[in-house]
Design a protein around this motif. Structure first.
Motif, PDB file in Angstrom:
ATOM      1  N   MET A   1     -11.744 -47.985   7.242  1.00  0.00           N
ATOM      2  CA  MET A   1     -10.746 -47.369   6.394  1.00  0.00           C
ATOM      3  C   MET A   1     -10.012 -46.305   7.208  1.00  0.00           C
ATOM      4  N   LYS A   2      -8.705 -46.249   7.030  1.00  0.00           N
ATOM      5  CA  LYS A   2      -7.901 -45.286   7.770  1.00  0.00           C
ATOM      6  C   LYS A   2      -7.827 -43.962   7.013  1.00  0.00           C
ATOM      7  N   LYS A   3      -7.687 -42.913   7.776  1.00  0.00           N
ATOM      8  CA  LYS A   3      -7.568 -41.579   7.199  1.00  0.00           C
ATOM      9  C   LYS A   3      -6.270 -41.441   6.388  1.00  0.00           C
ATOM     10  N   SER A   4      -5.245 -42.226   6.735  1.00  0.00           N
ATOM     11  CA  SER A   4      -3.965 -42.141   6.026  1.00  0.00           C
ATOM     12  C   SER A   4      -4.102 -42.549   4.553  1.00  0.00           C
ATOM     13  N   VAL A   5      -5.015 -43.457   4.261  1.00  0.00           N
ATOM     14  CA  VAL A   5      -5.250 -43.866   2.873  1.00  0.00           C
ATOM     15  C   VAL A   5      -5.769 -42.669   2.077  1.00  0.00           C
ATOM     16  N   LEU A   6      -6.677 -41.921   2.657  1.00  0.00           N
ATOM     17  CA  LEU A   6      -7.207 -40.729   2.003  1.00  0.00           C
ATOM     18  C   LEU A   6      -6.123 -39.663   1.869  1.00  0.00           C
ATOM     19  N   THR A   7      -5.314 -39.483   2.885  1.00  0.00           N
ATOM     20  CA  THR A   7      -4.263 -38.464   2.848  1.00  0.00           C
ATOM     21  C   THR A   7      -3.257 -38.755   1.737  1.00  0.00           C
ATOM     22  N   ARG A   8      -2.849 -40.004   1.619  1.00  0.00           N
ATOM     23  CA  ARG A   8      -1.911 -40.374   0.541  1.00  0.00           C
ATOM     24  C   ARG A   8      -2.510 -40.062  -0.824  1.00  0.00           C
ATOM     25  N   TYR A   9      -3.767 -40.418  -0.994  1.00  0.00           N
ATOM     26  CA  TYR A   9      -4.440 -40.137  -2.267  1.00  0.00           C
ATOM     27  C   TYR A   9      -4.500 -38.633  -2.533  1.00  0.00           C
ATOM     28  N   ARG A  10      -4.874 -37.865  -1.518  1.00  0.00           N
ATOM     29  CA  ARG A  10      -5.016 -36.419  -1.696  1.00  0.00           C
ATOM     30  C   ARG A  10      -3.695 -35.769  -2.096  1.00  0.00           C
ATOM     31  N   VAL A  11      -2.623 -36.155  -1.433  1.00  0.00           N
ATOM     32  CA  VAL A  11      -1.309 -35.587  -1.751  1.00  0.00           C
ATOM     33  C   VAL A  11      -0.941 -35.886  -3.200  1.00  0.00           C
ATOM     34  N   MET A  12      -1.111 -37.121  -3.615  1.00  0.00           N
ATOM     35  CA  MET A  12      -0.746 -37.484  -4.980  1.00  0.00           C
ATOM     36  C   MET A  12      -1.686 -36.858  -6.009  1.00  0.00           C
ATOM     37  N   ALA A  13      -2.939 -36.652  -5.656  1.00  0.00           N
ATOM     38  CA  ALA A  13      -3.854 -35.977  -6.576  1.00  0.00           C
ATOM     39  C   ALA A  13      -3.401 -34.548  -6.823  1.00  0.00           C
ATOM     40  N   TYR A  14      -3.011 -33.857  -5.760  1.00  0.00           N
ATOM     41  CA  TYR A  14      -2.524 -32.482  -5.922  1.00  0.00           C
ATOM     42  C   TYR A  14      -1.208 -32.445  -6.680  1.00  0.00           C
ATOM     43  N   VAL A  15      -0.297 -33.345  -6.368  1.00  0.00           N
ATOM     44  CA  VAL A  15       1.005 -33.361  -7.042  1.00  0.00           C
ATOM     45  C   VAL A  15       0.828 -33.615  -8.533  1.00  0.00           C
ATOM     46  N   THR A  16       0.062 -34.636  -8.890  1.00  0.00           N
ATOM     47  CA  THR A  16      -0.127 -34.925 -10.312  1.00  0.00           C
ATOM     48  C   THR A  16      -0.912 -33.825 -11.009  1.00  0.00           C
ATOM     49  N   GLY A  17      -1.870 -33.224 -10.306  1.00  0.00           N
ATOM     50  CA  GLY A  17      -2.631 -32.121 -10.896  1.00  0.00           C
ATOM     51  C   GLY A  17      -1.753 -30.916 -11.193  1.00  0.00           C
ATOM     52  N   VAL A  18      -0.893 -30.551 -10.250  1.00  0.00           N
ATOM     53  CA  VAL A  18       0.007 -29.410 -10.451  1.00  0.00           C
ATOM     54  C   VAL A  18       0.996 -29.707 -11.567  1.00  0.00           C
ATOM     55  N   LEU A  19       1.563 -30.906 -11.567  1.00  0.00           N
ATOM     56  CA  LEU A  19       2.511 -31.260 -12.626  1.00  0.00           C
ATOM     57  C   LEU A  19       1.851 -31.263 -13.996  1.00  0.00           C
ATOM     58  N   LEU A  20       0.605 -31.688 -14.069  1.00  0.00           N
ATOM     59  CA  LEU A  20      -0.093 -31.703 -15.350  1.00  0.00           C
ATOM     60  C   LEU A  20      -0.356 -30.286 -15.854  1.00  0.00           C
ATOM     61  N   ILE A  21      -0.682 -29.388 -14.959  1.00  0.00           N
ATOM     62  CA  ILE A  21      -0.867 -27.988 -15.358  1.00  0.00           C
ATOM     63  C   ILE A  21       0.465 -27.398 -15.822  1.00  0.00           C
ATOM     64  N   LEU A  22       1.542 -27.679 -15.074  1.00  0.00           N
ATOM     65  CA  LEU A  22       2.861 -27.208 -15.491  1.00  0.00           C
ATOM     66  C   LEU A  22       3.254 -27.780 -16.848  1.00  0.00           C
ATOM     67  N   LEU A  23       2.912 -29.018 -17.081  1.00  0.00           N
ATOM     68  CA  LEU A  23       3.207 -29.643 -18.366  1.00  0.00           C
ATOM     69  C   LEU A  23       2.449 -28.948 -19.494  1.00  0.00           C
ATOM     70  N   CYS A  24       1.197 -28.622 -19.262  1.00  0.00           N
ATOM     71  CA  CYS A  24       0.410 -27.907 -20.277  1.00  0.00           C
ATOM     72  C   CYS A  24       1.003 -26.528 -20.559  1.00  0.00           C
ATOM     73  N   LEU A  25       1.397 -25.832 -19.493  1.00  0.00           N
ATOM     74  CA  LEU A  25       2.026 -24.512 -19.679  1.00  0.00           C
ATOM     75  C   LEU A  25       3.355 -24.650 -20.414  1.00  0.00           C
ATOM     76  N   GLY A  26       4.098 -25.690 -20.106  1.00  0.00           N
ATOM     77  CA  GLY A  26       5.354 -25.928 -20.810  1.00  0.00           C
ATOM     78  C   GLY A  26       5.139 -26.205 -22.283  1.00  0.00           C
ATOM     79  N   MET A  27       4.097 -26.952 -22.612  1.00  0.00           N
ATOM     80  CA  MET A  27       3.785 -27.229 -24.016  1.00  0.00           C
ATOM     81  C   MET A  27       3.391 -25.949 -24.761  1.00  0.00           C
ATOM     82  N   ILE A  28       2.637 -25.112 -24.093  1.00  0.00           N
ATOM     83  CA  ILE A  28       2.270 -23.823 -24.705  1.00  0.00           C
ATOM     84  C   ILE A  28       3.517 -22.994 -24.946  1.00  0.00           C
ATOM     85  N   ALA A  29       4.401 -22.957 -23.938  1.00  0.00           N
ATOM     86  CA  ALA A  29       5.643 -22.193 -24.081  1.00  0.00           C
ATOM     87  C   ALA A  29       6.529 -22.772 -25.185  1.00  0.00           C
TER      88      ALA A  29
END
Length: 112
Positions: A1-29
């Motif tokens: 398995m290549k490290k690039s597969v893990l890197t792609r996953y990690r980037v998208m995990a952080y992006v979706t995690g941050v967006l989900l938190i922002l979405l929750c804060l937006g709903m509260i607001a």
């Protein structure tokens, strides 16, 4: 398995995690604080999260298939992008596991 597969996953995990938190804060607001502009913010963030979550699913599935995870683990990783903050914890555990597997498979570098 290549490290690039893990890197792609990690980037998208952080992006979706941050967006989900922002979405929750937006709903509260929007619903609890009744702030002007919160509806537009929430709409934009929810659309972004929805599209990027699809990319996260593709990358997480690719990683799970290459790592030969059991179905239950694969489902948990796929669902982590829908639970606020879960993506961060799951990503950390997955990264540790996959990095250790990559280290085991790569030959030891001889010291000069």
């Amino acid at each position: 398995m290549k490290k690039s597969v893990l890197t792609r996953y990690r980037v998208m995990a952080y992006v979706t995690g941050v967006l989900l938190i922002l979405l929750c804060l937006g709903m509260i607001a929007k619903y609890l604080l009744d702030l002007d502009g919160a509806a537009d913010f929430t709409r934009v963030v929810s659309i972004a999260h929805g599209w990027l979550y699809v990319i996260y699913l593709v990358f997480a599935f690719d990683l799970g298939a290459k790592a030969k995870w059991p179905v239950r683990k694969q489902l948990w990783v796929l669902l982590a992008g829908t639970v606020p903050t879960a993506a961060f914890f799951v990503e950390r555990n997955v990264s540790r596991e996959v990095e250790s597997k990559i280290a085991e498979r790569s030959p030891a570098v001889a010291e000069a």
